[in-house]
Design an enzyme around this catalytic site. Sequence first.
Site, PDB file in Angstrom:
ATOM      1  N   CYS A   1      32.705   9.708   7.747  1.00 58.45           N
ATOM      2  CA  CYS A   1      34.048  10.208   8.060  1.00 58.45           C
ATOM      3  C   CYS A   1      35.067   9.080   7.956  1.00 58.45           C
ATOM      4  O   CYS A   1      34.794   7.946   8.348  1.00 58.45           O
ATOM      5  CB  CYS A   1      34.082  10.772   9.477  1.00 58.45           C
TER       6      CYS A   1
ATOM      7  N   ARG B 227      36.039   0.934   9.222  1.00 62.05           N
ATOM      8  CA  ARG B 227      34.778   0.968   9.978  1.00 62.05           C
ATOM      9  C   ARG B 227      33.901  -0.186   9.502  1.00 62.05           C
ATOM     10  O   ARG B 227      32.972  -0.006   8.708  1.00 62.05           O
ATOM     11  CB  ARG B 227      34.074   2.327   9.786  1.00 62.05           C
TER      12      ARG B 227
ATOM     13  N   ASP C 259      34.129  11.330  20.000  1.00 61.32           N
ATOM     14  CA  ASP C 259      33.797  12.503  19.190  1.00 61.32           C
ATOM     15  C   ASP C 259      34.263  13.813  19.825  1.00 61.32           C
ATOM     16  O   ASP C 259      34.342  14.835  19.144  1.00 61.32           O
ATOM     17  CB  ASP C 259      32.282  12.580  18.957  1.00 61.32           C
TER      18      ASP C 259
ATOM     19  N   ARG D 209      28.272  18.928   8.011  1.00 58.39           N
ATOM     20  CA  ARG D 209      27.524  17.676   8.212  1.00 58.39           C
ATOM     21  C   ARG D 209      27.003  17.567   9.641  1.00 58.39           C
ATOM     22  O   ARG D 209      26.051  16.821   9.895  1.00 58.39           O
ATOM     23  CB  ARG D 209      28.436  16.466   7.936  1.00 58.39           C
TER      24      ARG D 209
HETATM   25  N1  EPU Z   1      32.771  -1.918  14.926  1.00 56.31           N
HETATM   26  C1  EPU Z   1      33.094  -3.143  14.414  1.00 56.31           C
HETATM   27  N2  EPU Z   1      32.131  -3.828  13.708  1.00 56.31           N
HETATM   28  C2  EPU Z   1      30.888  -3.329  13.505  1.00 56.31           C
HETATM   29  C3  EPU Z   1      30.564  -2.066  14.043  1.00 56.31           C
HETATM   30  C4  EPU Z   1      31.524  -1.367  14.752  1.00 56.31           C
HETATM   31  O1  EPU Z   1      34.212  -3.625  14.567  1.00 56.31           O
HETATM   32  O2  EPU Z   1      30.079  -4.010  12.861  1.00 56.31           O
HETATM   33  C5  EPU Z   1      33.784  -1.144  15.691  1.00 56.31           C
HETATM   34  C6  EPU Z   1      34.132   0.176  15.008  1.00 56.31           C
HETATM   35  O3  EPU Z   1      35.116   0.019  14.029  1.00 56.31           O
HETATM   36  C7  EPU Z   1      34.603   1.034  16.188  1.00 56.31           C
HETATM   37  C8  EPU Z   1      33.722   0.529  17.346  1.00 56.31           C
HETATM   38  O4  EPU Z   1      33.224  -0.757  16.932  1.00 56.31           O
HETATM   39  O5  EPU Z   1      35.951   0.749  16.488  1.00 56.31           O
HETATM   40  C9  EPU Z   1      32.554   1.423  17.703  1.00 56.31           C
HETATM   41  O6  EPU Z   1      31.794   1.691  16.546  1.00 56.31           O
HETATM   42  P1  EPU Z   1      30.244   2.064  16.583  1.00 56.31           P
HETATM   43  O7  EPU Z   1      29.508   1.095  15.749  1.00 56.31           O
HETATM   44  O8  EPU Z   1      29.822   2.226  18.011  1.00 56.31           O
HETATM   45  O9  EPU Z   1      30.229   3.480  15.890  1.00 56.31           O
HETATM   46  P2  EPU Z   1      29.292   3.971  14.723  1.00 56.31           P
HETATM   47  O10 EPU Z   1      27.899   3.522  14.995  1.00 56.31           O
HETATM   48  O11 EPU Z   1      29.899   3.690  13.417  1.00 56.31           O
HETATM   49  C10 EPU Z   1      28.641   6.153  16.007  1.00 56.31           C
HETATM   50  C11 EPU Z   1      28.624   7.615  15.676  1.00 56.31           C
HETATM   51  C12 EPU Z   1      30.037   8.141  15.625  1.00 56.31           C
HETATM   52  C13 EPU Z   1      30.704   7.888  16.966  1.00 56.31           C
HETATM   53  C14 EPU Z   1      30.637   6.394  17.315  1.00 56.31           C
HETATM   54  C15 EPU Z   1      31.195   6.070  18.681  1.00 56.31           C
HETATM   55  C16 EPU Z   1      26.673   7.830  14.282  1.00 56.31           C
HETATM   56  C17 EPU Z   1      26.114   8.067  12.926  1.00 56.31           C
HETATM   57  N3  EPU Z   1      27.990   7.805  14.377  1.00 56.31           N
HETATM   58  O12 EPU Z   1      29.372   5.527  14.961  1.00 56.31           O
HETATM   59  O13 EPU Z   1      29.935   9.531  15.400  1.00 56.31           O
HETATM   60  O14 EPU Z   1      32.045   8.299  16.898  1.00 56.31           O
HETATM   61  O15 EPU Z   1      29.272   5.955  17.270  1.00 56.31           O
HETATM   62  O16 EPU Z   1      30.464   6.708  19.660  1.00 56.31           O
HETATM   63  O17 EPU Z   1      25.932   7.695  15.242  1.00 56.31           O
HETATM   64  C18 EPU Z   1      30.596  11.631  14.658  1.00 56.31           C
HETATM   65  O18 EPU Z   1      29.517  12.054  15.093  1.00 56.31           O
HETATM   66  O19 EPU Z   1      31.551  12.381  14.311  1.00 56.31           O
HETATM   67  C19 EPU Z   1      30.793  10.189  14.575  1.00 56.31           C
HETATM   68  C20 EPU Z   1      31.727   9.630  13.830  1.00 56.31           C
END
Ligand code: EPU
Length: 419
Positions: A118, A123, A306, A398
């Site tokens: 998304c 990200r 979310d 999705r």
């Molecule tokens: N971030 C960084 N650097 C990184 C990783 C993350 O700066 O290397 C930042 C991101 O930009 C964001 C924050 O840290 O501002 C949190 O990101 P996180 O890594 O926790 O999120 P994600 O793993 O990319 C998962 C879910 C998302 C959900 C987020 C937050 C999955 C596949 N995705 O994303 O789910 O919004 O955690 O809880 O598990 C959804 O289901 O619609 C979805 C987008």
Amino acid sequence: MTDVIKIEGGHKLKGRVRIDGSKNATVALIPATILANEPVTIYGVPDISDVGALTTILNFLNVTVERKENGDLIIDPTNMKNTPLIEDSVTQLRASYYFMGALLGKYGRAEIKMPGGCDLGPRPIDLHIKGFEALGATVSYEQGNYVIEAKELIGNSIFLDIASVGATINILLAAVYAKGRTTINNAAKEPEIIDVATILNKMGANIRGAGTNEITIDGVEALGGCQHEIIPDRIEAGTYIILAAAAASEVIVENIIPLHLESLISKLNEMGVDMTIDIDKITIRESKNLKAIDLQTNTYPGFATDLQSPFATLMTQANGTSHIVETIYKERFKAISQLQRMGAQATIQNGRAEINGPVQLFGGSVKATDLRCGAALVIGGLLAEGVTEIRDIYHIDRGYANIDEKLTNLGAKIWREKI
Ligand code: EPU
């Protein structure tokens, strides 16, 4: 020709809806299974398109996948080959990046295209990469592909600047075979992380502390097969609970873990939603005179980003001015811009949104800019006067299994058309 969802609003919902296995756990559990040297069975896999995309990736790796009629998956990595994952299907979903950690952990090498997902603003995956490097890997990025390699992975102490879900899981996957002990400090605490640690431990890994902000992984030599049931999807559950609070006469949402929904439940209580919580289900009754509230998204156990978009739709029905502060993804307010096209009265500024209610939403043509925006618009459509047309519904497919069928069973008028 493209598929759209159409909803005729104004029909009060009544009945029961059963929540499926967690999408965000599933998309991590599937890559985790390749760390085993024997077949792994996962029960309760949701019928969502992300599972299809991950199956395609497994097939590239010569991993066989059997999908039973009830959704159970039997994944057999016995004859797996570490092929570069540079096909376009890798970019269909963000979670394909879990193959980085899993392949690095198993083979000491991963070659993979930049993952998609998304569009929620930037990200980055810098924390994932720092984690791999801390374990002894080198990471290069050429022509859209990452190459991550290590002669030997050695356990280390890793502090995450942000408690990232993705980075925590990817480091877990890379570290299970690493020599010695890895500790992840400021680890993310989301329930999906516990689910990933649980399946890995069933396979023979040695992980402690998942669900707290310090996770310890002691490397092991080999991982075997296991059977695992996925936790219920707290975001799908939250979406149906919010939807019921907005548009139900009485709806029972079944197969939930209320503990995973505490921040949502407390906000619904603050608004005055009439509900009864049981061990694994919640009953939501029609509520009159909902109160405007303020909320801020946060990492678990805070209010999930979310659920922010679906909640914004509910706020359009509350008396007074509600405020949202989004701290995780700044682009998450795109849903509110779409809701404005349906009559929502809202302003968005500097990571904050203000929503005034109650308003009668009206049907129109809107676009699911991401998965949870899609959910917000479905709720909008259920409330609106007239027919709402939602475009770009592949986002919805999705993450929400059988959404048309589930809503139809509750008495909604929802259908698909090709336009
Ligand atoms: N971030 C960084 N650097 C990184 C990783 C993350 O700066 O290397 C930042 C991101 O930009 C964001 C924050 O840290 O501002 C949190 O990101 P996180 O890594 O926790 O999120 P994600 O793993 O990319 C998962 C879910 C998302 C959900 C987020 C937050 C999955 C596949 N995705 O994303 O789910 O919004 O955690 O809880 O598990 C959804 O289901 O619609 C979805 C987008």
